[in-house]
Design a protein around this motif. Structure first.
Motif, short mmCIF file in Angstrom:
data_model
loop_
_atom_site.label_atom_id
_atom_site.label_comp_id
_atom_site.label_asym_id
_atom_site.label_seq_id
_atom_site.Cartn_x
_atom_site.Cartn_y
_atom_site.Cartn_z
N ALA A 190 0.83 -1.23 0.22
CA ALA A 190 0.05 0.09 -0.02
C ALA A 190 0.97 1.30 -0.13
CB ALA A 190 -0.95 -0.04 1.02
N VAL A 191 2.17 1.16 0.30
CA VAL A 191 2.88 2.19 0.27
C VAL A 191 3.32 2.78 -1.23
CG1 VAL A 191 5.42 3.19 0.68
CG2 VAL A 191 4.16 1.68 2.16
N PRO A 192 2.85 4.02 -1.44
CA PRO A 192 3.13 4.64 -2.76
C PRO A 192 4.57 4.35 -3.16
CG PRO A 192 1.96 6.28 -1.22
CD PRO A 192 2.47 5.36 -0.50
N PRO A 193 4.70 3.73 -4.21
CA PRO A 193 5.86 3.22 -4.91
C PRO A 193 6.81 4.35 -5.26
CG PRO A 193 4.16 2.91 -6.48
CD PRO A 193 3.62 3.01 -5.26
N GLY A 194 6.06 5.68 -5.58
CA GLY A 194 7.00 6.83 -5.68
C GLY A 194 7.99 7.33 -4.63
N GLN A 195 7.47 7.03 -3.37
CA GLN A 195 8.17 7.45 -2.22
C GLN A 195 9.50 6.54 -2.24
OE1 GLN A 195 5.99 7.15 1.63
NE2 GLN A 195 4.26 8.38 0.53
N ILE A 196 9.29 5.38 -2.32
CA ILE A 196 10.57 4.28 -2.50
C ILE A 196 11.43 4.62 -3.63
CG2 ILE A 196 11.34 2.05 -2.63
CD1 ILE A 196 8.63 1.31 -1.15
N GLU A 197 10.94 5.02 -4.69
CA GLU A 197 11.74 5.36 -5.74
C GLU A 197 12.47 6.63 -5.70
OE1 GLU A 197 8.87 5.53 -9.20
OE2 GLU A 197 8.55 3.19 -9.16
N ALA A 198 11.61 7.56 -4.70
CA ALA A 198 12.48 8.62 -4.50
C ALA A 198 13.83 8.64 -3.81
CB ALA A 198 11.38 9.78 -3.81
N ALA A 199 13.38 7.65 -2.78
CA ALA A 199 14.64 7.46 -1.65
C ALA A 199 15.84 6.75 -2.49
CB ALA A 199 13.88 6.57 -0.85
#
Length: 243
Positions: free
Chosen positions: A134-143
């Motif tokens: 459920a975590v937006p993938p954009g957050q992980i990609e930005a990290a």
């Protein structure tokens, strides 16, 4: 008839000192808490490993974890407790016997925590897997774009972001863990349900003692709900309220 009713609700039987059973019941309640907390924490550890294994592990690991979660969730918990408690203890002693050591008497609390933890782990795996997805993938990609190593992404992005999605499911599992401790009465562990049954059998005041045990479980649930609410509000700070 009046004398029988008086015996059924003789509150002196709930006193903390003998001949009352109140102290014994509180001791059983504390042991139930120890079982629930230990099993729940072990279940979360297994769940974290299982969730990440299912999402990011190899095909063999994913298949093994799928078998684990499917079997645990398919078999009734009472059957699992009997199987893990007796068969698990026997397996440990057989493993020790391979190294020419004699059988050991495994502590009932440790065995109980292991049993509840294994059951909780299967459900925690699915709860946490869903929360991670459920975590937006954009957050992980930005990290990752910032050059964070995988462990740092996990610690600073994935785990904090998944927490609001996981808390409702994990909260429900905690309440289930507190109830599952009662099932260990069938293997003779002196938790609240077993000592309540012993007290009721000795005094014949079944109604009073089981009502008292129900009140203790209810109080635990009410306190847990308050604490869960505080944790959930804190975890959701800064998030938009659902419409």
């Amino acid at each position: 008839m009046a004398a029988s009713s008086a015996t059924m609700f003789d509150l002196s039987l709930l006193s903390l000192s003998a001949p009352g059973w109140g102290g014994v019941m509180l001791g059983g309640f504390v042991r139930s808490l120890e079982l629930a907390i230990g099993g729940y924490c072990l279940g979360i550890v297994l769940g974290i490993g299982g969730a990440f294994g299912k999402l990011y592990g190899g095909p063999i690991l994913r298949d093994l974890l799928e078998v684990y979660t499917t079997l645990i969730r398919a078999v009734p918990e009472l059957v699992l407790i009997l199987l893990l408690y007796y068969a698990g203890t026997d397996a440990v002693n057989q493993l020790i016997g391979l190294f020419n050591y004699g059988p050991v008497d495994i502590n009932g609390l440790v065995a109980g925590i292991f049993v509840i933890g294994v059951v909780q782990g299967a459900y925690s795996t699915e709860v946490l897997r869903g929360a991670i997805k459920a975590v937006p993938p954009g957050q992980i990609e930005a990290a990752r774009a910032y050059g964070m190593p995988p462990f740092q992404v996990l610690r600073r992005v994935t785990l904090p972001a998944m927490l609001p999605y996981a808390i409702p499911g994990l909260s429900n599992l905690w309440l289930i863990a507190t109830k599952d401790t009662a099932l260990l009465a069938v293997v003779g562990f002196s938790e609240l349900t077993l000592v309540t049954r012993q007290a009721a059998g000795s005094t014949k005041a079944y109604m009073m003692f089981f009502l008292a045990a129900g009140v203790l479980y209810l109080l635990l649930t009410l306190v847990s709900n308050v604490v869960i609410g505080i944790i959930e509000r804190r975890a959701r700070r800064g998030m938009a309220d659902p419409v």
